[in-house]
Write an enzyme that holds these catalytic residues in place. Structure first.
Site, mmCIF file in Angstrom:
data_model
loop_
_atom_site.group_PDB
_atom_site.id
_atom_site.type_symbol
_atom_site.label_atom_id
_atom_site.label_comp_id
_atom_site.label_asym_id
_atom_site.label_seq_id
_atom_site.Cartn_x
_atom_site.Cartn_y
_atom_site.Cartn_z
ATOM 1 N N HIS A 105 27.720 -5.410 -71.715
ATOM 2 C CA HIS A 105 28.250 -4.446 -70.741
ATOM 3 C C HIS A 105 27.263 -4.253 -69.602
ATOM 4 O O HIS A 105 26.071 -4.533 -69.748
ATOM 5 C CB HIS A 105 28.534 -3.099 -71.421
ATOM 6 C CG HIS A 105 29.652 -3.179 -72.395
ATOM 7 N ND1 HIS A 105 29.479 -3.589 -73.702
ATOM 8 C CD2 HIS A 105 30.982 -2.933 -72.249
ATOM 9 C CE1 HIS A 105 30.648 -3.583 -74.312
ATOM 10 N NE2 HIS A 105 31.580 -3.186 -73.462
ATOM 11 N N TYR A 118 22.457 -4.905 -66.899
ATOM 12 C CA TYR A 118 23.299 -5.799 -67.677
ATOM 13 C C TYR A 118 22.707 -5.836 -69.081
ATOM 14 O O TYR A 118 21.652 -6.423 -69.301
ATOM 15 C CB TYR A 118 23.329 -7.199 -67.058
ATOM 16 C CG TYR A 118 24.112 -7.255 -65.775
ATOM 17 C CD1 TYR A 118 25.434 -7.678 -65.776
ATOM 18 C CD2 TYR A 118 23.544 -6.868 -64.565
ATOM 19 C CE1 TYR A 118 26.165 -7.722 -64.597
ATOM 20 C CE2 TYR A 118 24.269 -6.911 -63.389
ATOM 21 C CZ TYR A 118 25.574 -7.338 -63.406
ATOM 22 O OH TYR A 118 26.304 -7.369 -62.248
ATOM 23 N N CYS A 119 23.359 -5.156 -69.999
ATOM 24 C CA CYS A 119 22.915 -5.037 -71.387
ATOM 25 C C CYS A 119 23.648 -6.115 -72.181
ATOM 26 O O CYS A 119 24.850 -6.021 -72.401
ATOM 27 C CB CYS A 119 23.237 -3.635 -71.900
ATOM 28 S SG CYS A 119 22.571 -3.301 -73.521
ATOM 29 N N ILE A 120 22.912 -7.155 -72.587
ATOM 30 C CA ILE A 120 23.529 -8.387 -73.069
ATOM 31 C C ILE A 120 23.138 -8.673 -74.516
ATOM 32 O O ILE A 120 21.984 -8.489 -74.904
ATOM 33 C CB ILE A 120 23.101 -9.567 -72.166
ATOM 34 C CG1 ILE A 120 23.398 -9.265 -70.686
ATOM 35 C CG2 ILE A 120 23.760 -10.856 -72.614
ATOM 36 C CD1 ILE A 120 24.856 -9.026 -70.350
#
Length: 152
Positions: A105, A118-120
């Site tokens: 997200h 951007y948390c991936i």
């Protein structure tokens, strides 16, 4: 040759159960217990399914969340954004363009000029070390690691 996404049964054989869960079933891996949350090596992160370039270590920062966090993708064309209401609150899901892999997200509480985070999921990524980029066909992205003084 254009990328053609493999069928789910083939992906289930090629990916680990966690990689399949995250990328194909919109899953989330545990924080602080994944491959890249604390990786500080120079290189790029590509989609585990398609190999398309997504993020660079030059845009990575420690968000204290337990997942790899980036201020921006290498190319906005390779990351698509979609509304996600699955947790009873609106979030913005990010997916890879070619493989349509669930990546994680994006939030508006990040660092840098964009203010985005951007948390991936690490399970959606394959890391390619800077020293291996040319050999693995990603030489065109070496510019990401040039010294600013070399670019002028």
């Amino acid at each position: 040759m254009p990328f053609i996404k493999p069928k789910k049964n083939k992906l289930r054989k090629e990916l680990t159960p966690e990689e399949f869960f995250v990328t194909q079933e919109n899953g989330t891996e545990p924080p602080f217990n994944n491959r890249y949350w604390n990786n500080h090596e120079e290189g790029i992160y590509v989609d585990i399914v398609s190999g398309e370039v997504l993020f660079s270590s030059t845009h990575k920062f420690d968000s204290n969340t337990g997942w790899p966090s980036f201020t921006m993708p290498v190319s906005e064309e390779n990351v698509t954004e979609h509304e996600d209401n699955s947790l009873r609150s609106l979030r913005i899901e990010v997916r890879s363009r070619l493989a349509d892999s669930h990546l994680g997200h994006v939030f508006d509480d990040g660092s840098g000029k964009s203010g985005r985070r951007y948390c991936i999921n690490s399970a959606a990524l394959r890391f390619i070390h800077k020293s291996e980029m040319v050999e693995q066909g990603y030489g065109e992205y070496m510019y990401l690691f040039q010294d600013k003084s070399e670019q002028t």
